[in-house]
Design an enzyme around this catalytic site. Structure first.
Site, PDB file in Angstrom:
ATOM      1  NE  ARG A 128     -20.966 -69.442 -20.807  1.00 26.68           N
ATOM      2  CZ  ARG A 128     -20.127 -68.512 -21.261  1.00 26.68           C
ATOM      3  NH1 ARG A 128     -20.439 -67.830 -22.347  1.00 26.68           N
ATOM      4  NH2 ARG A 128     -19.026 -68.251 -20.624  1.00 26.68           N
ATOM      5  NE  ARG A 161     -25.835 -76.714 -16.082  1.00 23.34           N
ATOM      6  CZ  ARG A 161     -26.807 -75.827 -16.365  1.00 23.34           C
ATOM      7  NH1 ARG A 161     -26.557 -74.534 -16.291  1.00 23.34           N
ATOM      8  NH2 ARG A 161     -28.004 -76.226 -16.702  1.00 23.34           N
TER       9      ARG A 161
HETATM   10  P1  ADP Z   1     -16.188 -65.566 -22.131  1.00 18.85           P
HETATM   11  O1  ADP Z   1     -16.377 -65.340 -23.588  1.00 18.85           O
HETATM   12  O2  ADP Z   1     -17.356 -66.169 -21.469  1.00 18.85           O
HETATM   13  O3  ADP Z   1     -15.614 -64.376 -21.431  1.00 18.85           O
HETATM   14  P2  ADP Z   1     -13.978 -67.253 -22.845  1.00 18.85           P
HETATM   15  O4  ADP Z   1     -14.458 -68.613 -23.118  1.00 18.85           O
HETATM   16  O5  ADP Z   1     -13.690 -66.354 -23.992  1.00 18.85           O
HETATM   17  O6  ADP Z   1     -15.028 -66.601 -21.875  1.00 18.85           O
HETATM   18  O7  ADP Z   1     -12.657 -67.278 -21.959  1.00 18.85           O
HETATM   19  C1  ADP Z   1     -12.526 -68.081 -20.803  1.00 18.85           C
HETATM   20  C2  ADP Z   1     -11.238 -67.734 -20.096  1.00 18.85           C
HETATM   21  O8  ADP Z   1     -10.108 -68.026 -20.942  1.00 18.85           O
HETATM   22  C3  ADP Z   1     -11.081 -66.262 -19.739  1.00 18.85           C
HETATM   23  O9  ADP Z   1     -11.700 -65.948 -18.510  1.00 18.85           O
HETATM   24  C4  ADP Z   1      -9.537 -66.121 -19.693  1.00 18.85           C
HETATM   25  O10 ADP Z   1      -9.012 -66.633 -18.486  1.00 18.85           O
HETATM   26  C5  ADP Z   1      -9.085 -67.041 -20.807  1.00 18.85           C
HETATM   27  N1  ADP Z   1      -8.943 -66.332 -22.115  1.00 18.85           N
HETATM   28  C6  ADP Z   1      -9.694 -66.533 -23.232  1.00 18.85           C
HETATM   29  N2  ADP Z   1      -9.290 -65.752 -24.244  1.00 18.85           N
HETATM   30  C7  ADP Z   1      -8.248 -65.019 -23.755  1.00 18.85           C
HETATM   31  C8  ADP Z   1      -7.399 -63.998 -24.299  1.00 18.85           C
HETATM   32  N3  ADP Z   1      -7.557 -63.557 -25.580  1.00 18.85           N
HETATM   33  N4  ADP Z   1      -6.449 -63.472 -23.495  1.00 18.85           N
HETATM   34  C9  ADP Z   1      -6.280 -63.882 -22.237  1.00 18.85           C
HETATM   35  N5  ADP Z   1      -7.048 -64.818 -21.647  1.00 18.85           N
HETATM   36  C10 ADP Z   1      -8.023 -65.400 -22.393  1.00 18.85           C
HETATM   37  P1  ADP Z   2     -20.066 -65.168 -24.774  1.00 17.25           P
HETATM   38  O1  ADP Z   2     -19.499 -66.112 -25.812  1.00 17.25           O
HETATM   39  O2  ADP Z   2     -20.010 -63.734 -25.213  1.00 17.25           O
HETATM   40  O3  ADP Z   2     -19.488 -65.362 -23.414  1.00 17.25           O
HETATM   41  P2  ADP Z   2     -22.516 -66.772 -25.084  1.00 17.25           P
HETATM   42  O4  ADP Z   2     -22.751 -66.727 -26.549  1.00 17.25           O
HETATM   43  O5  ADP Z   2     -21.937 -68.014 -24.529  1.00 17.25           O
HETATM   44  O6  ADP Z   2     -21.633 -65.485 -24.647  1.00 17.25           O
HETATM   45  O7  ADP Z   2     -23.887 -66.447 -24.352  1.00 17.25           O
HETATM   46  C1  ADP Z   2     -24.032 -66.590 -22.937  1.00 17.25           C
HETATM   47  C2  ADP Z   2     -25.384 -67.231 -22.617  1.00 17.25           C
HETATM   48  O8  ADP Z   2     -26.423 -66.294 -22.883  1.00 17.25           O
HETATM   49  C3  ADP Z   2     -25.712 -68.475 -23.453  1.00 17.25           C
HETATM   50  O9  ADP Z   2     -26.364 -69.424 -22.620  1.00 17.25           O
HETATM   51  C4  ADP Z   2     -26.647 -67.967 -24.530  1.00 17.25           C
HETATM   52  O10 ADP Z   2     -27.596 -68.978 -24.899  1.00 17.25           O
HETATM   53  C5  ADP Z   2     -27.325 -66.783 -23.871  1.00 17.25           C
HETATM   54  N1  ADP Z   2     -27.545 -65.662 -24.801  1.00 17.25           N
HETATM   55  C6  ADP Z   2     -26.731 -65.266 -25.819  1.00 17.25           C
HETATM   56  N2  ADP Z   2     -27.248 -64.185 -26.455  1.00 17.25           N
HETATM   57  C7  ADP Z   2     -28.402 -63.883 -25.816  1.00 17.25           C
HETATM   58  C8  ADP Z   2     -29.411 -62.857 -25.989  1.00 17.25           C
HETATM   59  N3  ADP Z   2     -29.312 -61.934 -26.966  1.00 17.25           N
HETATM   60  N4  ADP Z   2     -30.464 -62.868 -25.140  1.00 17.25           N
HETATM   61  C9  ADP Z   2     -30.553 -63.806 -24.155  1.00 17.25           C
HETATM   62  N5  ADP Z   2     -29.661 -64.785 -23.938  1.00 17.25           N
HETATM   63  C10 ADP Z   2     -28.593 -64.825 -24.751  1.00 17.25           C
END
Ligand code: ADP
Ligand code: ADP
Ligand code: ZN
Length: 215
Positions: A128, A161
């Site tokens: 992503r 990224r």
């Molecule tokens: P993703 O949706 O890909 O898991 P996020 O962007 O939501 O990642 O979060 C990135 C990082 O920020 C997490 O791995 C954690 O370290 C921190 N983080 C985000 N939201 C929270 C939360 N509600 N509580 C604790 N840590 C958080």
């Molecule tokens: P999260 O916020 O839960 O961590 P993201 O929305 O960032 O997840 O999605 C992670 C990656 O997967 C992104 O690069 C997105 O474009 C891709 N992605 C999201 N939903 C789907 C899906 N239903 N099928 C395939 N790829 C997806």
């Protein structure tokens, strides 16, 4: 006003679907991950405290997150409602959210979990990237812009990224999810507010399933 929680492990599609629901419902996405990354980038005390934990794939402290969200939902742009993306992530956060909403006389309308296979999440996260200008999300294989290297939404040509979007961190984040975040599905299930959506479907298909629930 519509207030929603989107649940699911890293890579489930919470960010992608929040962006779509923002337009459909005229509400705002509140991503604690994005908020924390902004704090880290700005070099604030909060950011400095959170950085090492984030790099290691762990969770930052409940108190820090709850304080951050409480301030954020008071801002004007939340008046039409919000989608919580990445929060709550622990049972104490879910409990604190309940108290916070009650104090602010706000409702929780929907809690929706995107159910996915862990193994697929590693590929999703490692592929992503986002537009540096407008934050639109893309994927090397699953969601390419129409014209390579150009953002569909704003025409931007620079992308970034996540520094924590690598295989090692993803494994740690998935582990943290199963240990600390998955129990909140049970928490909301017991209250009777939890709905589940198949997050392995195509992006547009997931959006339609979500629309059916919220509209
Ligand atoms: P993703 O949706 O890909 O898991 P996020 O962007 O939501 O990642 O979060 C990135 C990082 O920020 C997490 O791995 C954690 O370290 C921190 N983080 C985000 N939201 C929270 C939360 N509600 N509580 C604790 N840590 C958080
Ligand atoms: P999260 O916020 O839960 O961590 P993201 O929305 O960032 O997840 O999605 C992670 C990656 O997967 C992104 O690069 C997105 O474009 C891709 N992605 C999201 N939903 C789907 C899906 N239903 N099928 C395939 N790829 C997806
Ligand atoms: Zn863009």
């Amino acid at each position: 006003m519509t207030n929603i929680i989107l649940l699911g492990p890293p890579g489930a599609g919470k960010g992608t679907q929040s962006k779509k629901l923002e337009n459909i419902l005229n509400v705002i996405q509140l991503s604690t991950g994005d908020m924390l990354r902004a704090e880290v980038a700005s070099g604030s005390d909060l950011g400095n405290q959170a950085k090492d934990v984030m790099d290691a794939g762990g969770l930052v402290s409940d108190d820090m997150i709850i304080g951050m969200i409480s301030k954020r939902v008071d801002q004007d742009d939340c008046a039409q409602g919000f989608i919580l993306d990445g929060f709550p992530r622990t049972v104490p956060q879910a409990e604190a959210l309940g108290i916070m909403l009650a104090e602010k006389s706000l409702n929780l309308d929907h809690v929706i979990e995107l159910t996915v296979d862990d193994e697929a999440m590693v590929d999703r996260i490692c592929g992503r990237y986002t537009c540096a200008k407008c934050g639109s999300g893309y994927h090397d294989s699953f969601q390419k812009p129409a014209q390579e290297g150009v953002c569909d939404k704003c025409g931007g040509k620079e992308f970034s990224r996540g520094v924590d979007d690598n295989t090692d961190t993803v494994r740690a984040r998935l582990k943290a999810y199963h240990e600390q975040t998955a129990p909140i599905s049970t928490f909301y299930g017991e209250i009777g507010i939890l709905k589940q959506v198949d997050g392995m479907a195509e992006i547009e298909n997931v959006t339609r399933q979500l629309e059916n629930i919220v509209s």
